[in-house]
Design an enzyme around this catalytic site. Sequence first.
Site, PDB file in Angstrom:
ATOM      1  N   SER A  13      22.697 -53.705 -60.647  1.00 12.74           N
ATOM      2  CA  SER A  13      22.227 -52.805 -61.767  1.00 12.74           C
ATOM      3  C   SER A  13      20.705 -52.522 -61.391  1.00 12.74           C
ATOM      4  O   SER A  13      20.087 -51.507 -61.986  1.00 12.74           O
ATOM      5  CB  SER A  13      22.017 -53.807 -63.256  1.00 12.74           C
ATOM      6  OG  SER A  13      21.236 -54.764 -63.152  1.00 12.74           O
ATOM      7  N   ARG A  62      22.776 -68.672 -39.849  1.00  7.77           N
ATOM      8  CA  ARG A  62      21.893 -67.878 -40.761  1.00  7.77           C
ATOM      9  C   ARG A  62      21.187 -66.893 -39.870  1.00  7.77           C
ATOM     10  O   ARG A  62      21.037 -65.724 -40.251  1.00  7.77           O
ATOM     11  CB  ARG A  62      20.913 -68.759 -41.248  1.00  7.77           C
ATOM     12  CG  ARG A  62      21.654 -69.319 -42.496  1.00  7.77           C
ATOM     13  CD  ARG A  62      20.304 -70.111 -43.382  1.00  7.77           C
ATOM     14  NE  ARG A  62      20.830 -70.799 -44.400  1.00  7.77           N
ATOM     15  CZ  ARG A  62      21.081 -70.318 -45.709  1.00  7.77           C
ATOM     16  NH1 ARG A  62      20.776 -69.177 -45.859  1.00  7.77           N
ATOM     17  NH2 ARG A  62      21.660 -70.937 -46.552  1.00  7.77           N
ATOM     18  N   LEU A  90      16.495 -65.599 -46.461  1.00  8.15           N
ATOM     19  CA  LEU A  90      16.275 -64.955 -45.205  1.00  8.15           C
ATOM     20  C   LEU A  90      15.475 -65.836 -44.253  1.00  8.15           C
ATOM     21  O   LEU A  90      14.880 -66.891 -44.489  1.00  8.15           O
ATOM     22  CB  LEU A  90      15.621 -63.769 -45.250  1.00  8.15           C
ATOM     23  CG  LEU A  90      16.128 -62.641 -46.050  1.00  8.15           C
ATOM     24  CD1 LEU A  90      15.503 -61.464 -46.441  1.00  8.15           C
ATOM     25  CD2 LEU A  90      17.532 -62.332 -45.517  1.00  8.15           C
ATOM     26  N   ASN A 104      11.686 -58.557 -53.216  1.00  6.89           N
ATOM     27  CA  ASN A 104      12.498 -59.147 -53.905  1.00  6.89           C
ATOM     28  C   ASN A 104      12.330 -59.150 -55.492  1.00  6.89           C
ATOM     29  O   ASN A 104      11.218 -59.206 -55.970  1.00  6.89           O
ATOM     30  CB  ASN A 104      12.612 -60.990 -53.548  1.00  6.89           C
ATOM     31  CG  ASN A 104      13.683 -61.818 -54.264  1.00  6.89           C
ATOM     32  OD1 ASN A 104      14.853 -61.249 -54.336  1.00  6.89           O
ATOM     33  ND2 ASN A 104      13.311 -62.693 -55.050  1.00  6.89           N
ATOM     34  N   HIS A 106      13.248 -61.215 -58.954  1.00  6.17           N
ATOM     35  CA  HIS A 106      13.284 -62.619 -59.613  1.00  6.17           C
ATOM     36  C   HIS A 106      13.510 -62.754 -61.058  1.00  6.17           C
ATOM     37  O   HIS A 106      12.460 -62.198 -61.733  1.00  6.17           O
ATOM     38  CB  HIS A 106      12.486 -63.717 -58.971  1.00  6.17           C
ATOM     39  CG  HIS A 106      13.059 -65.028 -59.327  1.00  6.17           C
ATOM     40  ND1 HIS A 106      14.020 -65.606 -58.794  1.00  6.17           N
ATOM     41  CD2 HIS A 106      12.629 -65.812 -60.233  1.00  6.17           C
ATOM     42  CE1 HIS A 106      14.331 -67.150 -59.352  1.00  6.17           C
ATOM     43  NE2 HIS A 106      13.468 -67.048 -60.069  1.00  6.17           N
ATOM     44  N   GLU A 139       8.655 -67.050 -46.218  1.00  9.08           N
ATOM     45  CA  GLU A 139      10.001 -68.157 -45.951  1.00  9.08           C
ATOM     46  C   GLU A 139      10.324 -68.866 -46.999  1.00  9.08           C
ATOM     47  O   GLU A 139      11.491 -69.592 -46.709  1.00  9.08           O
ATOM     48  CB  GLU A 139       9.643 -68.653 -44.428  1.00  9.08           C
ATOM     49  CG  GLU A 139       9.749 -67.720 -43.416  1.00  9.08           C
ATOM     50  CD  GLU A 139       9.096 -68.167 -42.003  1.00  9.08           C
ATOM     51  OE1 GLU A 139       9.320 -69.410 -41.828  1.00  9.08           O
ATOM     52  OE2 GLU A 139       8.606 -67.493 -41.220  1.00  9.08           O
ATOM     53  N   GLY A 140       9.436 -68.989 -47.974  1.00  8.90           N
ATOM     54  CA  GLY A 140       9.764 -70.009 -48.808  1.00  8.90           C
ATOM     55  C   GLY A 140      10.889 -69.214 -50.108  1.00  8.90           C
ATOM     56  O   GLY A 140      11.237 -68.084 -49.923  1.00  8.90           O
TER      57      GLY A 140
HETATM   58  C1  GAR Z   1      18.841 -60.092 -60.967  1.00  2.42           C
HETATM   59  O1  GAR Z   1      18.482 -60.510 -62.484  1.00  2.42           O
HETATM   60  C2  GAR Z   1      17.694 -60.716 -60.075  1.00  2.42           C
HETATM   61  O2  GAR Z   1      16.724 -60.980 -60.646  1.00  2.42           O
HETATM   62  C3  GAR Z   1      18.633 -61.963 -59.870  1.00  2.42           C
HETATM   63  O3  GAR Z   1      19.855 -61.466 -59.592  1.00  2.42           O
HETATM   64  C4  GAR Z   1      20.023 -60.306 -60.620  1.00  2.42           C
HETATM   65  C5  GAR Z   1      20.945 -59.302 -59.840  1.00  2.42           C
HETATM   66  O4  GAR Z   1      21.238 -58.333 -60.796  1.00  2.42           O
HETATM   67  N1  GAR Z   1      18.061 -62.563 -58.627  1.00  2.42           N
HETATM   68  C6  GAR Z   1      17.999 -63.743 -58.490  1.00  2.42           C
HETATM   69  O5  GAR Z   1      18.484 -64.907 -59.146  1.00  2.42           O
HETATM   70  C7  GAR Z   1      17.569 -64.248 -56.981  1.00  2.42           C
HETATM   71  N2  GAR Z   1      17.034 -65.561 -57.082  1.00  2.42           N
HETATM   72  P1  GAR Z   1      21.869 -56.921 -60.283  1.00  2.42           P
HETATM   73  O6  GAR Z   1      22.900 -57.118 -59.240  1.00  2.42           O
HETATM   74  O7  GAR Z   1      22.213 -56.308 -61.793  1.00  2.42           O
HETATM   75  O8  GAR Z   1      20.728 -56.369 -59.654  1.00  2.42           O
END
Ligand code: GAR
Length: 198
Positions: A13, A62, A90, A104, A106, A139-140
């Site tokens: 999404s 990885r 990664l 990213n 989150h 890297e974290g």
């Molecule tokens: C999102 O809410 C994103 O913040 C989360 O996965 C979902 C993906 O939604 N990511 C994490 O939790 C990463 N740690 P989407 O596939 O609909 O974009």
Amino acid sequence: MKRLGVLISGKGSNLRAVLEKKPRGVEVACVISNVPGVLGLEVARTHGVETHVIRHQDSPSREAFDATIVKLLEASRVDFVLLAGFMRLLTPVFLNAFSRRVINVHPSLLPAFPGAHAVRDALLYGVKVTGATVHFVDEGTDTGPIILQRAVPIEDGDDEAALHARVQKIEHEIVPLAVELWASGRLALDGRRVRAHG
Ligand code: GAR
């Protein structure tokens, strides 16, 4: 135009938000999923974007997995990368190839609730406010410099699905904005602080 590579593992999404909002100066060059058959791949194809599936189980390490993805991104002449629900960590193989060029999203107000279950963890902890964060990847686990962040209040009746849906609404606003800011060269790093100018 800056060419964006998007990595996904699920419904895509946030990818859809980028494709529909068309941030200025950004072209989605390719979408790579580590999971076959996910909805996000369909979203990409609907918009005529090149897609690839690289199953992490097929790589011996990885690092080898990351190297395969880096090769694909370079072949697509990608300038920067968005992790949009990409649920793999990664290695330096990837991060050195795209240093300060990986973003990213989150679903929490980092540094609270890093990891794979941020929405559930926020509910279990009982915080009254959570939110969404877009940040550079280091890297974290969810520790990189924060680009944009917005709060979402938690309501008494919330379950994980209801809260995640409201957090995602915010993600769909700040993700396209962050990639537009990156593409226009308006993000500057000062230690851990990211400043958007202009
Ligand atoms: C999102 O809410 C994103 O913040 C989360 O996965 C979902 C993906 O939604 N990511 C994490 O939790 C990463 N740690 P989407 O596939 O609909 O974009």
